[in-house]
Write an enzyme that holds these catalytic residues in place. Structure first.
Site, short mmCIF file in Angstrom:
data_model
loop_
_atom_site.label_atom_id
_atom_site.label_comp_id
_atom_site.label_asym_id
_atom_site.label_seq_id
_atom_site.Cartn_x
_atom_site.Cartn_y
_atom_site.Cartn_z
N ASP A 199 0.85 -1.20 0.00
CA ASP A 199 0.00 0.00 0.00
C ASP A 199 0.88 1.25 0.00
OD1 ASP A 199 -2.31 1.82 0.74
OD2 ASP A 199 -3.30 -0.12 1.00
N HIS A 247 -3.67 6.04 3.69
CA HIS A 247 -4.44 4.88 3.23
C HIS A 247 -3.85 3.58 3.76
CE1 HIS A 247 -5.83 1.91 0.14
NE2 HIS A 247 -6.92 2.65 0.13
N SER A 298 -11.36 -0.66 -0.08
CA SER A 298 -10.04 -0.71 0.56
C SER A 298 -10.14 -0.95 2.06
CB SER A 298 -9.29 0.61 0.34
OG SER A 298 -8.83 0.72 -0.98
#
Length: 515
Positions: A211, A254, A427
């Protein structure tokens, strides 16, 4: 691993509803067999390094590696910028002329170059991919804000397949259906409450998160205050492959959220993850802008193999198939890694699940709300999560993505984790399943058994269509016990879910799928 009945397809980002116009092919002479369709598609796909297009070259076996390197050294322009030896790949940049293509009066000719290397399986475009756009709490849409926007031809064709050209939204969760839920509430919905997890020691488990990185927080410390973030964590985005906790700092947030969902050990149980004692291997494959090259993402998968990770979480992807990623995931599966991927947040545009959740060797995850009632029978699928069955066309997969669907659903709407924030998206659902896989790995199950237990023991929910979550809602307790529900997801669908399944299949058929 056999190609599963749910055949996963494209995995996690948005694209146009049809293949963009620049993906046309110019006339060609000769045999461009070395190049994947995506590599041949267009020069203006973002693959360039140092002024030359980038390729990921897959060779047959280690015996041919030296020959390929020698050949590259003899060219004028080729430069190796990433060595992916564990998966039999080299990432290079080189001129099209050295690669074997020349263009005269708009006609491409293929002769020599990579085309002459019999041991080369393919040359794929080293394109740049992006993480799916996540949603802040105020960003979620209402039902009146979304529309499939089918063209006249598609409306006529879907009707000819015996379904209304407007999908049934009953059973989908929009902004008003997604109250903020803390991580514990999300875990409890999928039968992973404190009482289920408290007896399970996850300290032997290694989880790789590919990620935007992770921030060195106290929630990733063990009981002695030592970081559980592996020193083998690597930043693949900067060109120097720096390792260590500091090297993989997340400037986007994220990857930090995804990691916390799986591994956070919080003083407040509300924010404790599924595997609070596991080791985190952070593969920073996406930069702080959320983008990363195919070669860098493959490097993250290779890191999972090299470090003997039990689970790999990938909340990233593309509307276009990437053969190197698919092959690397197959190698990861063979090495015992369990890969999980988000299916994408673009249901009302690209519609069909994104890559790499389209790979046979990644489990695609859709997102749900956490209903006010806390009753899982009231759970609704997110309005934004991509669906199946993928038509297998327009994504350069040569049909490999055909019939792919999300395998499971898990909470992914307005999930709050302290101190990283409240986010929505597929996600956010993928790490829920990655966390469940980590729990099963802690109990000694291999990736084949983890797959069987997660899918066979999923909980069927009447609001879900099988094209939206083929096996149903994640159920960690049932997976641990090996308990299989009597009814399948298809058995319990309500009328709205059935109508959406008909619509999704008809829409897929209008784009080349045959169901």
């Amino acid at each position: 691993m056999q190609r599963r009945t749910f055949l996963t397809t494209l995995g996690a980002t948005a694209a146009a509803t049809t293949t963009p116009a620049f993906f046309g092919f110019s006339p060609s002479i000769g045999s461009p067999d070395a190049f994947t369709d995506f590599a041949l598609a267009a020069d203006d796909i973002d693959t360039f390094r140092d002024g030359y297009p980038g390729f990921v070259l897959r060779y047959e076996d280690a015996d041919h590696r030296d020959s390929l390197e020698e050949w590259l050294e003899e060219t004028e322009t080729a430069r190796i910028h990433r060595d992916l030896e564990l998966v039999n790949m080299l990432a290079v940049n080189m001129s099209w002329a050295d690669a074997g293509r020349t263009t005269t009066f708009g006609i491409d000719r293929y002769s020599g170059g990579l085309n002459d290397l019999e041991y080369l399986e393919y040359a794929a475009a080293d394109a740049f991919l992006e993480r799916p756009e996540y949603f802040e709490p105020s960003d979620l849409a209402s039902q009146s804000d979304v529309d499939h926007g089918l063209g006249i031809g598609e409306r006529l064709l879907t009707t000819s397949f015996g379904t209304d050209s407007t999908p049934d939204y009953d059973g989908l969760a929009f902004d008003g259906d997604a109250p903020t839920a803390r991580l514990r509430e999300a875990r409890t919905l999928v039968q992973a409450g404190d009482s289920v997890l408290e007896e399970i020691d996850t300290s032997s488990v290694r989880v790789c998160v590919a990620d935007t990185g992770v921030n060195d927080r106290w929630i990733y410390e063990d009981g002695e205050g030592e970081s559980r973030i592996s020193p083998e964590s690597t930043d693949f985005t900067g060109g120097s492959d720096e390792t260590g906790v500091d090297a993989v700092a997340d400037g986007d947030g994220h990857g930090d959220w995804v990691s916390a969902c799986i591994l956070a050990d919080h003083d407040e149980g509300h924010y404790t993850g599924f595997a609070p004692a596991a080791e985190l291997i952070a593969a920073k494959t996406l930069g702080d802008d959320g983008s990363g090259s195919i070669a860098d993402i493959v490097a993250g998968i290779e890191l999972a193999i090299d470090t003997h990770a039990d689970v790999l979480c990938m909340s990233l992807g593309s509307p276009q198939w990437a053969e190197p990623i698919a092959d690397a995931l197959a190698d990861a599966w063979d090495a015992g890694v369990f890969p999980v991927a988000a299916v994408g947040n673009d249901r009302f545009a690209t519609t069909f699940v994104a890559h790499p959740s389209s790979s046979e060797y990644a489990v695609g995850i859709n997102a749900t709300n956490v209903p006010d009632s806390g009753d899982r029978d009231d759970t609704q699928l997110s309005y934004f999560g991509n669906v199946g069955p993928h038509p297998g066309t327009q994504d350069f997969s040569d049909g490999e993505s055909a019939d792919a669907k999300p395998a499971l659903a898990a909470p992914g709407m307005n999930i709050e984790i302290d101190p990283v924030g409240t986010l929505s998206g597929t996600s956010m659902a993928a790490p829920m399943v990655a966390g469940a896989a980590a729990v099963l790995a802690a109990e000694g199950y291999d990736n084949e058994t983890i797959l069987e237990r997660l899918t066979d023991c999923a909980y069927p929910v009447e609001n879900f269509g099988v094209t939206e979550a083929e096996h149903g809602l994640l159920d960690v307790d049932a997976a641990l016990r090996g308990y299989e529900y009597e009814d399948s997801q298809e058995d319990v669908r309500n009328d709205g879910a059935e109508a959406r399944d008909r619509f999704n299949r008809a829409l897929s058929a209008t784009r080349g799928g045959f169901w």
